[in-house]
Design a protein around this motif. Structure first.
Motif, PDB file in Angstrom:
ATOM      1  N   GLY A  89       0.787  -1.212   0.000  1.00  0.00           N
ATOM      2  CA  GLY A  89       0.000   0.000   0.000  1.00  0.00           C
ATOM      3  C   GLY A  89       0.823   1.267   0.000  1.00  0.00           C
ATOM      4  O   GLY A  89       0.288   2.364   0.067  1.00  0.00           O
ATOM      5  N   ASP A  90       2.164   1.141  -0.089  1.00  0.00           N
ATOM      6  CA  ASP A  90       3.042   2.302  -0.054  1.00  0.00           C
ATOM      7  C   ASP A  90       3.607   2.595  -1.442  1.00  0.00           C
ATOM      8  O   ASP A  90       4.737   3.048  -1.578  1.00  0.00           O
ATOM      9  CB  ASP A  90       4.180   2.045   0.941  1.00  0.00           C
ATOM     10  N   GLU A  91       2.817   2.321  -2.493  1.00  0.00           N
ATOM     11  CA  GLU A  91       3.318   2.409  -3.861  1.00  0.00           C
ATOM     12  C   GLU A  91       3.779   3.810  -4.236  1.00  0.00           C
ATOM     13  O   GLU A  91       4.770   3.973  -4.956  1.00  0.00           O
ATOM     14  CB  GLU A  91       2.256   1.937  -4.861  1.00  0.00           C
ATOM     15  N   ASP A  92       3.072   4.844  -3.763  1.00  0.00           N
ATOM     16  CA  ASP A  92       3.439   6.207  -4.140  1.00  0.00           C
ATOM     17  C   ASP A  92       4.810   6.595  -3.603  1.00  0.00           C
ATOM     18  O   ASP A  92       5.607   7.238  -4.296  1.00  0.00           O
ATOM     19  CB  ASP A  92       2.389   7.202  -3.641  1.00  0.00           C
ATOM     20  N   SER A  93       5.108   6.204  -2.358  1.00  0.00           N
ATOM     21  CA  SER A  93       6.420   6.493  -1.790  1.00  0.00           C
ATOM     22  C   SER A  93       7.513   5.740  -2.543  1.00  0.00           C
ATOM     23  O   SER A  93       8.585   6.282  -2.821  1.00  0.00           O
ATOM     24  CB  SER A  93       6.453   6.114  -0.305  1.00  0.00           C
ATOM     25  N   VAL A  94       7.228   4.475  -2.876  1.00  0.00           N
ATOM     26  CA  VAL A  94       8.205   3.685  -3.624  1.00  0.00           C
ATOM     27  C   VAL A  94       8.438   4.307  -4.996  1.00  0.00           C
ATOM     28  O   VAL A  94       9.573   4.391  -5.470  1.00  0.00           O
ATOM     29  CB  VAL A  94       7.734   2.221  -3.777  1.00  0.00           C
ATOM     30  N   LEU A  95       7.378   4.769  -5.626  1.00  0.00           N
ATOM     31  CA  LEU A  95       7.497   5.396  -6.936  1.00  0.00           C
ATOM     32  C   LEU A  95       8.397   6.621  -6.869  1.00  0.00           C
ATOM     33  O   LEU A  95       9.250   6.830  -7.742  1.00  0.00           O
ATOM     34  CB  LEU A  95       6.110   5.785  -7.450  1.00  0.00           C
ATOM     35  N   CYS A  97      10.797   7.088  -4.806  1.00  0.00           N
ATOM     36  CA  CYS A  97      12.166   6.600  -4.615  1.00  0.00           C
ATOM     37  C   CYS A  97      12.748   6.040  -5.909  1.00  0.00           C
ATOM     38  O   CYS A  97      13.937   6.225  -6.202  1.00  0.00           O
ATOM     39  CB  CYS A  97      12.193   5.536  -3.525  1.00  0.00           C
ATOM     40  N   VAL A  98      11.932   5.344  -6.685  1.00  0.00           N
ATOM     41  CA  VAL A  98      12.396   4.828  -7.974  1.00  0.00           C
ATOM     42  C   VAL A  98      12.821   5.986  -8.864  1.00  0.00           C
ATOM     43  O   VAL A  98      13.857   5.934  -9.544  1.00  0.00           O
ATOM     44  CB  VAL A  98      11.293   3.987  -8.655  1.00  0.00           C
ATOM     45  N   GLU A  99      12.034   7.052  -8.845  1.00  0.00           N
ATOM     46  CA  GLU A  99      12.388   8.222  -9.646  1.00  0.00           C
ATOM     47  C   GLU A  99      13.636   8.906  -9.109  1.00  0.00           C
ATOM     48  O   GLU A  99      14.327   9.611  -9.839  1.00  0.00           O
ATOM     49  CB  GLU A  99      11.211   9.194  -9.681  1.00  0.00           C
ATOM     50  N   ALA A 100      13.952   8.698  -7.829  1.00  0.00           N
ATOM     51  CA  ALA A 100      15.150   9.289  -7.235  1.00  0.00           C
ATOM     52  C   ALA A 100      16.376   8.391  -7.393  1.00  0.00           C
ATOM     53  O   ALA A 100      17.469   8.783  -7.001  1.00  0.00           O
ATOM     54  CB  ALA A 100      14.911   9.577  -5.757  1.00  0.00           C
ATOM     55  N   GLY A 101      16.183   7.179  -7.965  1.00  0.00           N
ATOM     56  CA  GLY A 101      17.350   6.341  -8.217  1.00  0.00           C
ATOM     57  C   GLY A 101      17.285   4.919  -7.710  1.00  0.00           C
ATOM     58  O   GLY A 101      18.155   4.112  -8.027  1.00  0.00           O
ATOM     59  N   ALA A 102      16.265   4.575  -6.911  1.00  0.00           N
ATOM     60  CA  ALA A 102      16.157   3.196  -6.428  1.00  0.00           C
ATOM     61  C   ALA A 102      15.877   2.251  -7.594  1.00  0.00           C
ATOM     62  O   ALA A 102      15.175   2.610  -8.543  1.00  0.00           O
ATOM     63  CB  ALA A 102      15.050   3.077  -5.388  1.00  0.00           C
ATOM     64  N   VAL A 103      16.426   1.045  -7.534  1.00  0.00           N
ATOM     65  CA  VAL A 103      16.224   0.082  -8.619  1.00  0.00           C
ATOM     66  C   VAL A 103      14.995  -0.784  -8.384  1.00  0.00           C
ATOM     67  O   VAL A 103      14.568  -1.532  -9.261  1.00  0.00           O
ATOM     68  CB  VAL A 103      17.465  -0.819  -8.811  1.00  0.00           C
ATOM     69  N   GLY A 104      14.400  -0.698  -7.196  1.00  0.00           N
ATOM     70  CA  GLY A 104      13.229  -1.515  -6.891  1.00  0.00           C
ATOM     71  C   GLY A 104      12.987  -1.546  -5.402  1.00  0.00           C
ATOM     72  O   GLY A 104      13.495  -0.707  -4.658  1.00  0.00           O
ATOM     73  N   ALA A 134       5.155  -0.301 -12.132  1.00  0.00           N
ATOM     74  CA  ALA A 134       5.609  -0.230 -13.516  1.00  0.00           C
ATOM     75  C   ALA A 134       4.599   0.531 -14.370  1.00  0.00           C
ATOM     76  O   ALA A 134       4.970   1.352 -15.219  1.00  0.00           O
ATOM     77  CB  ALA A 134       5.814  -1.639 -14.069  1.00  0.00           C
ATOM     78  N   ARG A 135       3.321   0.278 -14.126  1.00  0.00           N
ATOM     79  CA  ARG A 135       2.283   0.966 -14.890  1.00  0.00           C
ATOM     80  C   ARG A 135       2.285   2.459 -14.581  1.00  0.00           C
ATOM     81  O   ARG A 135       2.119   3.297 -15.484  1.00  0.00           O
ATOM     82  CB  ARG A 135       0.917   0.365 -14.568  1.00  0.00           C
ATOM     83  N   LYS A 136       2.459   2.818 -13.314  1.00  0.00           N
ATOM     84  CA  LYS A 136       2.504   4.235 -12.950  1.00  0.00           C
ATOM     85  C   LYS A 136       3.691   4.931 -13.604  1.00  0.00           C
ATOM     86  O   LYS A 136       3.582   6.080 -14.050  1.00  0.00           O
ATOM     87  CB  LYS A 136       2.568   4.386 -11.429  1.00  0.00           C
ATOM     88  N   LEU A 137       4.827   4.242 -13.663  1.00  0.00           N
ATOM     89  CA  LEU A 137       5.993   4.823 -14.314  1.00  0.00           C
ATOM     90  C   LEU A 137       5.738   5.047 -15.794  1.00  0.00           C
ATOM     91  O   LEU A 137       6.104   6.081 -16.362  1.00  0.00           O
ATOM     92  CB  LEU A 137       7.212   3.909 -14.121  1.00  0.00           C
ATOM     93  N   LEU A 138       5.095   4.079 -16.446  1.00  0.00           N
ATOM     94  CA  LEU A 138       4.768   4.218 -17.864  1.00  0.00           C
ATOM     95  C   LEU A 138       3.807   5.378 -18.092  1.00  0.00           C
ATOM     96  O   LEU A 138       3.958   6.153 -19.048  1.00  0.00           O
ATOM     97  CB  LEU A 138       4.174   2.912 -18.405  1.00  0.00           C
ATOM     98  N   GLU A 139       2.811   5.491 -17.206  1.00  0.00           N
ATOM     99  CA  GLU A 139       1.851   6.586 -17.336  1.00  0.00           C
ATOM    100  C   GLU A 139       2.550   7.934 -17.183  1.00  0.00           C
ATOM    101  O   GLU A 139       2.249   8.896 -17.891  1.00  0.00           O
ATOM    102  CB  GLU A 139       0.749   6.440 -16.291  1.00  0.00           C
ATOM    103  N   ARG A 140       3.497   7.986 -16.267  1.00  0.00           N
ATOM    104  CA  ARG A 140       4.224   9.243 -16.054  1.00  0.00           C
ATOM    105  C   ARG A 140       5.096   9.578 -17.263  1.00  0.00           C
ATOM    106  O   ARG A 140       5.184  10.737 -17.669  1.00  0.00           O
ATOM    107  CB  ARG A 140       5.074   9.124 -14.795  1.00  0.00           C
TER     108      ARG A 140
END
Length: 229
Positions: A89-95, A97-104, A134-140
Motif C-alpha cells: 500500500g506504499d506504492e506512491d512512496s516507492v514510486l 524513490c524509484v524516480e530518485a534512483g532506487a532500482v526496486g 511499472a504501470r505508474k511509471l509508464l503513465e508518467r
C-alpha cells in the motif's frame, strides 16, 4: 573461480525487521552483510568512509527519510544499488524513490528466500518492481512525452520530497479530517494512512498533526485551501 559475495548494507529502524533482513543476508553464501544501521545519521557517516554493492533502506526513520541517503549515494557512489524496504500500500512512496534512483523494492513481509533472490536478481541487472508501479511509471513517461512542462511527481521544498499520496494525505490533515475519514476518502486502509502519516512526520521532522501542518505551511507544501475548507 567462485563469484565474490555482494556486500549489503541495511538501514532499518525497527529492530525486529532489521534482524529479519540481517538473517536473510547472512544465510545466503553469495551475500555479505557489510553493515547494519538503525538511524540515517549512522548510515550517512558509514557511507562517508565505506562502500557497499547494495543498500536496503527503510523510508521513514527516526532522524529523517531514506531518500536523503539515496540521493547522496546517487551522487557519490552511483555503483551502489538501492532497494527500498516497503510495506504493501506504499506504492506512491516507492514510486518517488524509484524516480530518485532506487532500482526496486522489497516488501517487509517477504520470505527469507525471496529477500535473497531479489538482491541477487538486482546483482544481475533486474529491477524488482510490481506491475502497479511499472504501470505508474509508464503513465508518467507518457504524460511527460505529451506535456513539455509536466507537473513534478512530488513536491520539493527545503529538501523535502512528498509522494503524490503523501501530499494528498497532508492536505486532508490540514483540513481537519480524522484518519478514518482520510482512509475512506483516499480508498486505502487505516494501516496505509498511518504509514503515510509516519512518513510525513519523518520527512517534516515533527511529532504531531499540528506540527506537521505548521511545518508544511511554512515550507509551502500545502495548497491555498485553508483547514476546514
Amino acid at each position: 573461480m567462485p563469484e565474490p559475495a555482494w556486500r549489503v548494507a541495511l538501514l532499518e529502524d525497527d529492530a525486529r525487521t532489521r534482524r529479519f533482513f540481517e538473517d536473510c543476508v547472512r544465510a545466503h553464501p553469495q551475500l555479505l552483510l557489510e553493515a547494519s544501521f538503525e538511524t540515517l545519521a549512522e548510515a550517512r557517516a558509514w557511507f562517508a568512509e565505506h562502500t557497499a554493492d547494495v543498500l536496503l533502506t527503510d523510508l521513514a526513520l527516526p532522524d529523517g527519510h531514506g531518500i536523503t541517503l539515496m540521493r547522496e549515494l546517487a551522487e557519490r557512489q552511483p555503483a551502489c544499488e538501492v532497494l527500498v524496504v516497503s510495506v504493501f500500500g506504499d506504492e506512491d512512496s516507492v514510486l518517488a524513490c524509484v524516480e530518485a534512483g532506487a532500482v526496486g523494492y522489497i516488501h517487509k513481509d517477504s520470505r527469507p528466500d525471496d529477500v535473497a533472490q531479489v538482491i541477487l536478481d538486482v546483482k544481475h541487472g533486474a529491477s524488482p518492481i510490481s506491475p502497479m508501479i511499472a504501470r505508474k511509471l509508464l503513465e508518467r513517461l507518457r504524460r511527460r512525452a505529451a506535456d513539455p512542462a509536466p507537473a513534478p511527481a512530488a513536491s520539493l521544498a527545503h529538501g523535502v520530497v512528498l509522494s503524490p499520496r503523501e501530499s494528498e494525505v497532508l492536505e486532508l490533515i490540514s483540513r481537519g479530517y480524522a484518519y478514518a475519514e482520510i482512509a475512506r476518502l483516499t480508498g486505502v486502509t487505516m494501516h496505509t494512512v498511518q504509514t503515510h502519516i509516519k512518513n510525513l512526520y519523518a520527512k517534516l521532522a515533527v511529532h504531531s498533526r499540528s506540527e506537521a501542518v505548521f511545518e508544511a505551511s511554512r515550507m509551502g507544501l500545502l495548497s491555498s485551501m485553508k483547514p476546514g475548507a
